[in-house]
Design a protein around this motif. Structure first.
Motif, PDB file in Angstrom:
ATOM      1  N   UNK A 134       0.807  -1.225   0.000  1.00 54.21           N
ATOM      2  CA  UNK A 134       0.000   0.000   0.000  1.00 54.21           C
ATOM      3  C   UNK A 134       0.836   1.268   0.000  1.00 54.21           C
ATOM      4  N   UNK A 135       2.095   1.186   0.439  1.00 50.30           N
ATOM      5  CA  UNK A 135       2.892   2.399   0.612  1.00 50.30           C
ATOM      6  C   UNK A 135       3.212   3.085  -0.714  1.00 50.30           C
ATOM      7  N   UNK A 136       3.216   2.338  -1.799  1.00 45.13           N
ATOM      8  CA  UNK A 136       3.518   2.934  -3.106  1.00 45.13           C
ATOM      9  C   UNK A 136       2.315   2.910  -4.030  1.00 45.13           C
ATOM     10  N   UNK A 137       1.155   2.714  -3.463  1.00 43.05           N
ATOM     11  CA  UNK A 137      -0.058   2.560  -4.280  1.00 43.05           C
ATOM     12  C   UNK A 137      -0.345   3.809  -5.097  1.00 43.05           C
ATOM     13  N   UNK A 138      -0.090   4.978  -4.538  1.00 40.81           N
ATOM     14  CA  UNK A 138      -0.402   6.219  -5.244  1.00 40.81           C
ATOM     15  C   UNK A 138       0.426   6.407  -6.512  1.00 40.81           C
ATOM     16  N   UNK A 139       1.498   5.648  -6.658  1.00 38.84           N
ATOM     17  CA  UNK A 139       2.358   5.780  -7.842  1.00 38.84           C
ATOM     18  C   UNK A 139       1.746   5.133  -9.086  1.00 38.84           C
ATOM     19  N   UNK A 140       0.622   4.440  -8.917  1.00 40.42           N
ATOM     20  CA  UNK A 140      -0.011   3.769 -10.049  1.00 40.42           C
ATOM     21  C   UNK A 140      -1.141   4.596 -10.654  1.00 40.42           C
ATOM     22  N   UNK A 141      -1.064   5.895 -10.501  1.00 44.52           N
ATOM     23  CA  UNK A 141      -2.064   6.787 -11.064  1.00 44.52           C
ATOM     24  C   UNK A 141      -2.241   6.560 -12.559  1.00 44.52           C
ATOM     25  N   UNK A 142      -1.153   6.250 -13.263  1.00 41.16           N
ATOM     26  CA  UNK A 142      -1.204   6.126 -14.721  1.00 41.16           C
ATOM     27  C   UNK A 142      -2.020   4.936 -15.196  1.00 41.16           C
ATOM     28  N   UNK A 143      -2.316   3.977 -14.303  1.00 40.17           N
ATOM     29  CA  UNK A 143      -3.149   2.831 -14.712  1.00 40.17           C
ATOM     30  C   UNK A 143      -4.460   2.788 -13.918  1.00 40.17           C
ATOM     31  N   UNK A 144      -4.847   3.931 -13.383  1.00 36.75           N
ATOM     32  CA  UNK A 144      -6.075   3.967 -12.582  1.00 36.75           C
ATOM     33  C   UNK A 144      -7.321   3.790 -13.438  1.00 36.75           C
ATOM     34  N   UNK A 145      -7.154   3.775 -14.775  1.00 37.88           N
ATOM     35  CA  UNK A 145      -8.285   3.502 -15.666  1.00 37.88           C
ATOM     36  C   UNK A 145      -8.669   2.023 -15.641  1.00 37.88           C
ATOM     37  N   UNK A 146      -7.755   1.158 -15.213  1.00 38.57           N
ATOM     38  CA  UNK A 146      -8.036  -0.275 -15.129  1.00 38.57           C
ATOM     39  C   UNK A 146      -8.615  -0.618 -13.752  1.00 38.57           C
ATOM     40  N   UNK A 147      -9.118  -1.806 -13.618  1.00 38.93           N
ATOM     41  CA  UNK A 147      -9.562  -2.293 -12.308  1.00 38.93           C
ATOM     42  C   UNK A 147      -8.325  -2.729 -11.539  1.00 38.93           C
ATOM     43  N   UNK A 148      -8.131  -2.160 -10.365  1.00 37.34           N
ATOM     44  CA  UNK A 148      -6.931  -2.414  -9.575  1.00 37.34           C
ATOM     45  C   UNK A 148      -7.292  -3.106  -8.267  1.00 37.34           C
ATOM     46  N   UNK A 149      -6.494  -4.111  -7.922  1.00 42.84           N
ATOM     47  CA  UNK A 149      -6.665  -4.824  -6.652  1.00 42.84           C
ATOM     48  C   UNK A 149      -5.311  -4.837  -5.958  1.00 42.84           C
ATOM     49  N   UNK A 150      -5.258  -4.279  -4.778  1.00 44.08           N
ATOM     50  CA  UNK A 150      -3.999  -4.211  -4.026  1.00 44.08           C
ATOM     51  C   UNK A 150      -4.087  -5.110  -2.795  1.00 44.08           C
ATOM     52  N   UNK A 151      -3.169  -6.039  -2.701  1.00 45.55           N
ATOM     53  CA  UNK A 151      -3.168  -6.926  -1.534  1.00 45.55           C
ATOM     54  C   UNK A 151      -2.312  -6.330  -0.422  1.00 45.55           C
ATOM     55  N   UNK A 152      -2.848  -6.378   0.793  1.00 47.60           N
ATOM     56  CA  UNK A 152      -2.088  -5.958   1.953  1.00 47.60           C
ATOM     57  C   UNK A 152      -2.459  -6.826   3.143  1.00 47.60           C
ATOM     58  N   UNK A 153      -1.561  -6.845   4.131  1.00 46.65           N
ATOM     59  CA  UNK A 153      -1.752  -7.705   5.294  1.00 46.65           C
ATOM     60  C   UNK A 153      -2.827  -7.156   6.221  1.00 46.65           C
ATOM     61  N   UNK A 154      -2.773  -5.857   6.489  1.00 49.67           N
ATOM     62  CA  UNK A 154      -3.690  -5.245   7.453  1.00 49.67           C
ATOM     63  C   UNK A 154      -4.891  -4.622   6.755  1.00 49.67           C
ATOM     64  N   UNK A 155      -6.047  -4.575   7.422  1.00 52.37           N
ATOM     65  CA  UNK A 155      -7.194  -3.854   6.861  1.00 52.37           C
ATOM     66  C   UNK A 155      -6.818  -2.401   6.606  1.00 52.37           C
ATOM     67  N   UNK A 156      -7.346  -1.793   5.540  1.00 53.06           N
ATOM     68  CA  UNK A 156      -6.959  -0.423   5.194  1.00 53.06           C
ATOM     69  C   UNK A 156      -7.423   0.587   6.240  1.00 53.06           C
ATOM     70  N   UNK A 157      -6.623   1.638   6.407  1.00 52.43           N
ATOM     71  CA  UNK A 157      -6.988   2.726   7.320  1.00 52.43           C
ATOM     72  C   UNK A 157      -7.688   3.861   6.587  1.00 52.43           C
ATOM     73  N   UNK A 158      -7.804   3.733   5.268  1.00 62.84           N
ATOM     74  CA  UNK A 158      -8.467   4.745   4.461  1.00 62.84           C
ATOM     75  C   UNK A 158      -8.975   4.138   3.171  1.00 62.84           C
ATOM     76  N   UNK A 159      -9.663   4.929   2.351  1.00 63.50           N
ATOM     77  CA  UNK A 159     -10.223   4.399   1.106  1.00 63.50           C
ATOM     78  C   UNK A 159      -9.133   4.152   0.064  1.00 63.50           C
TER      79      UNK A 159
END
Length: 242
Positions: A134-159
């Motif tokens: 999740x720490x580098x998730x914002x760097x994928x802005x260029x592919x935000x047109x696709x459906x994105x699924x990010x796996x992380x260990x802990x439940x998210x603290x934000x949207x």
């Protein structure tokens, strides 16, 4: 002698056990990125040091005589800072970096230098599984047109930062069969991961090969200085030679 073990990898946990068994005084340091990390067999401190000055003060105050960097291969900022300070202060320092993954027959890998490069390989109709944290998730802005699924260990603290995406919660290790079943369930068409190396998280790549799924492989940072080894045996000997 007291060793400061900059941890955050499975190998670091194994070395902490080695240090405990050999009665080598060791303090493990975790960044705190995971809320409930696996236990270690040496004392653990959690959280940042407060910059370079805070790090130097901690090393002095804790009586550290050796620094062993076993952070994630992509924790390059930490490694650069630590190697630089250790050289300036003439502290004994070693960095362990596990060997990278290498493509095998049947793998469909494309190496990319940055997250932004993924835009050249991802279409609007793709479902992308981001095994990059999740720490580098914002760097994928260029592919935000696709459906994105990010796996992380802990439940998210934000949207999720992009409207067309969601988090997938799970704690490794995962078997190849589990990864195949998950990718099929989610309809994943592209896997993006960092070339972290190691066996613990290799199963997702084996699953992608089995499914003939393309993988975008983020290259490792190349400009991390300092003495480095990819041999755990040499790390253990370095500790014993102190």
């Amino acid at each position: 002698m007291t060793v400061l073990l900059l941890a955050g990898s499975g190998e670091a946990r194994r070395i902490s056990t080695f240090c405990a068994n050999q009665e080598i005084p060791t303090i493990a340091s975790l960044a705190g990125a995971t809320r409930d990390p696996k236990a270690m067999e040496v004392p653990v401190r959690t959280g940042g040091f407060g910059g370079a000055d805070g790090f130097m003060a901690y090393v002095r105050d804790a009586g550290i005589t050796r620094i062993l960097d076993m952070t994630h291969p992509f924790a390059s900022n930490i490694s650069r800072r630590t190697a630089k300070i250790a050289k300036e202060m003439d502290w004994t320092y070693l960095r362990y970096e596990r060997p990278p993954w290498v493509a095998a027959p049947g793998d469909i890998w494309t190496e990319i230098g940055t997250e932004d490069d993924a835009k050249n390989w991802v279409t609007d109709t793709d479902t992308v599984f981001l095994a990059t944290g999740r720490q580098t998730l914002d760097r994928f802005q260029s592919i935000s047109h696709a459906r994105l699924i990010c796996r992380q260990i802990d439940p998210p603290s934000g949207p999720f930062p992009f409207p067309n995406g969601h988090f997938q919660i799970g704690r490794p290790p995962f078997s190849i069969d589990q990864e195949v079943a998950l990718f099929e369930q989610l309809g994943v068409t592209v896997l993006i991961t960092k070339n972290a190396g190691g066996s613990a998280s290799r199963s997702k790549l084996d699953a992608a090969r089995q499914m003939k799924m393309p993988v975008l492989m983020l290259k490792r940072p190349r400009d991390v200085p300092g003495p480095v080894t990819d041999d755990l045996g040499k790390v253990k000997q370095w500790l014993l030679d102190a």
